[in-house]
Design an enzyme around this catalytic site. Structure first.
Site, PDB file in Angstrom:
ATOM      1  N   CYS A 154       1.111  -1.694   0.147  1.00  0.00           N
ATOM      2  CA  CYS A 154       0.103  -0.148  -0.476  1.00  0.00           C
ATOM      3  C   CYS A 154       0.952   1.421   0.373  1.00  0.00           C
ATOM      4  O   CYS A 154       1.677   1.508  -0.925  1.00  0.00           O
ATOM      5  CB  CYS A 154      -0.785  -0.411   1.248  1.00  0.00           C
ATOM      6  SG  CYS A 154      -2.665   1.453   0.972  1.00  0.00           S
TER       7      CYS A 154
ATOM      8  N   HIS B 292      -3.817  -4.922   0.724  1.00  0.00           N
ATOM      9  CA  HIS B 292      -3.164  -5.578   2.033  1.00  0.00           C
ATOM     10  C   HIS B 292      -3.611  -7.064   2.338  1.00  0.00           C
ATOM     11  O   HIS B 292      -4.494  -7.771   2.762  1.00  0.00           O
ATOM     12  CB  HIS B 292      -4.414  -4.600   2.963  1.00  0.00           C
ATOM     13  CG  HIS B 292      -4.177  -3.627   3.144  1.00  0.00           C
ATOM     14  ND1 HIS B 292      -3.076  -2.472   3.882  1.00  0.00           N
ATOM     15  CD2 HIS B 292      -4.527  -2.354   2.036  1.00  0.00           C
ATOM     16  CE1 HIS B 292      -3.141  -1.255   3.267  1.00  0.00           C
ATOM     17  NE2 HIS B 292      -3.978  -1.076   2.494  1.00  0.00           N
TER      18      HIS B 292
ATOM     19  N   GLU C 128      -1.673  -9.165   4.203  1.00  0.00           N
ATOM     20  CA  GLU C 128      -1.238  -9.134   5.236  1.00  0.00           C
ATOM     21  C   GLU C 128      -2.453  -9.373   6.614  1.00  0.00           C
ATOM     22  O   GLU C 128      -2.704  -9.487   6.880  1.00  0.00           O
ATOM     23  CB  GLU C 128      -0.548  -7.839   6.155  1.00  0.00           C
ATOM     24  CG  GLU C 128      -1.357  -6.734   6.746  1.00  0.00           C
ATOM     25  CD  GLU C 128      -1.481  -5.411   5.620  1.00  0.00           C
ATOM     26  OE1 GLU C 128      -3.104  -5.059   6.289  1.00  0.00           O
ATOM     27  OE2 GLU C 128      -1.284  -6.546   4.333  1.00  0.00           O
TER      28      GLU C 128
END
Length: 252
Positions: free
Chosen positions: A111, A219, A221
């Protein structure tokens, strides 16, 4: 061997202190999926000896953040639409990116990290992209529930034959979307590894990179333990960090 990877801190002011910190989602994905130990590096800019730092770690992880790269870094005037900023992180992440790429140190940028990579190498950022004709709204859904904000939202097309295609083993994957800025002018030396259907750049790498270099606009994660493509990205970064650590150890 548990490799150590540097993750540049965000700078936040609260509780009457200035904090250098990083969101837990990234730290958990790094430890639990990539199998690396994330070392939070304070955003002290030019006070850091980057060569020395990179001589002690086996990778660099750049997290997302609410803040944006200051437009002065890519030759534009700052406006309220560009905010908020974290100029201490800019001053730390941008030279670290260049040093890591030059040294072949594995680099995974997410990001804001993708946007930092583009700016560090000479590119620019478009802001409020949802206002551009023909561009979809890439902002997060309005919700207090994180699972809703980070829900997989749209597909991206993965460039055939690229490094991302090798990691994901797919030509299209579904990703989440929580950004209002995106790459505008692509930096020299970067190649596009994935794009949204509206043309928004969603992933990049460095052409002819000496080591692992991947930047994604989404994202991974958040879903790294449950979504296949997200998990694959962190596993690939972990593998690259372990290979780099082994190479360093063999070199003494």
């Amino acid at each position: 061997m548990q490799p150590i990877v540097a993750i540049v801190a965000d700078v936040r002011d609260f509780d009457n202190y200035r904090w250098h910190c990083s969101p837990q989602f990234y730290l958990e994905a790094a430890m639990g999926v990539a199998g690396v130990l994330p070392l939070i590096v304070p955003a002290f800019g030019e006070r850091i000896d980057y060569e020395d730092l990179l001589g002690r770690v086996d990778g660099v992880l750049l997290s997302g953040s609410k803040s944006n790269v200051h437009p002065a870094r890519y030759g534009e005037e700052a406006t309220p639409a560009h905010e908020p900023f974290d100029e201490a992180r800019d001053a730390t992440a941008l030279p670290l990116i260049r040093a890591a790429i030059d040294g072949g140190v594995p680099l995974f940028a997410i990001c804001r990290g993708l946007q930092e990579m583009n700016v560090a190498l000479g590119g620019s950022i478009a802001h409020e992209i949802h206002d551009r004709e023909g561009t979809a709204d890439h902002r997060a859904p309005v919700s207090e529930a994180q699972d809703e904000r980070f829900a997989l939202a749209h597909e991206v097309g993965v460039a055939r034959g690229g490094c991302l295609a090798g990691i994901l083993a797919a030509d299209r994957v579904k990703v989440n979307s929580l950004h209002r800025q995106a790459i505008d002018r692509l930096a020299p030396g970067l190649s596009v590894e994935a794009s949204a259907d509206d043309g928004t750049v969603e992933a990049v790498t460095v052409e002819g990179a000496k080591g692992f270099v991947v930047g994604v606009q989404w994202h991974p994660e958040y879903w790294a333990t449950s979504d296949g493509p997200s998990k694959a990205l962190f596993e690939a970064f972990g593998d690259a960090a372990r290979a780099y650590a082994a190479k360093r150890a063999a070199a003494g």
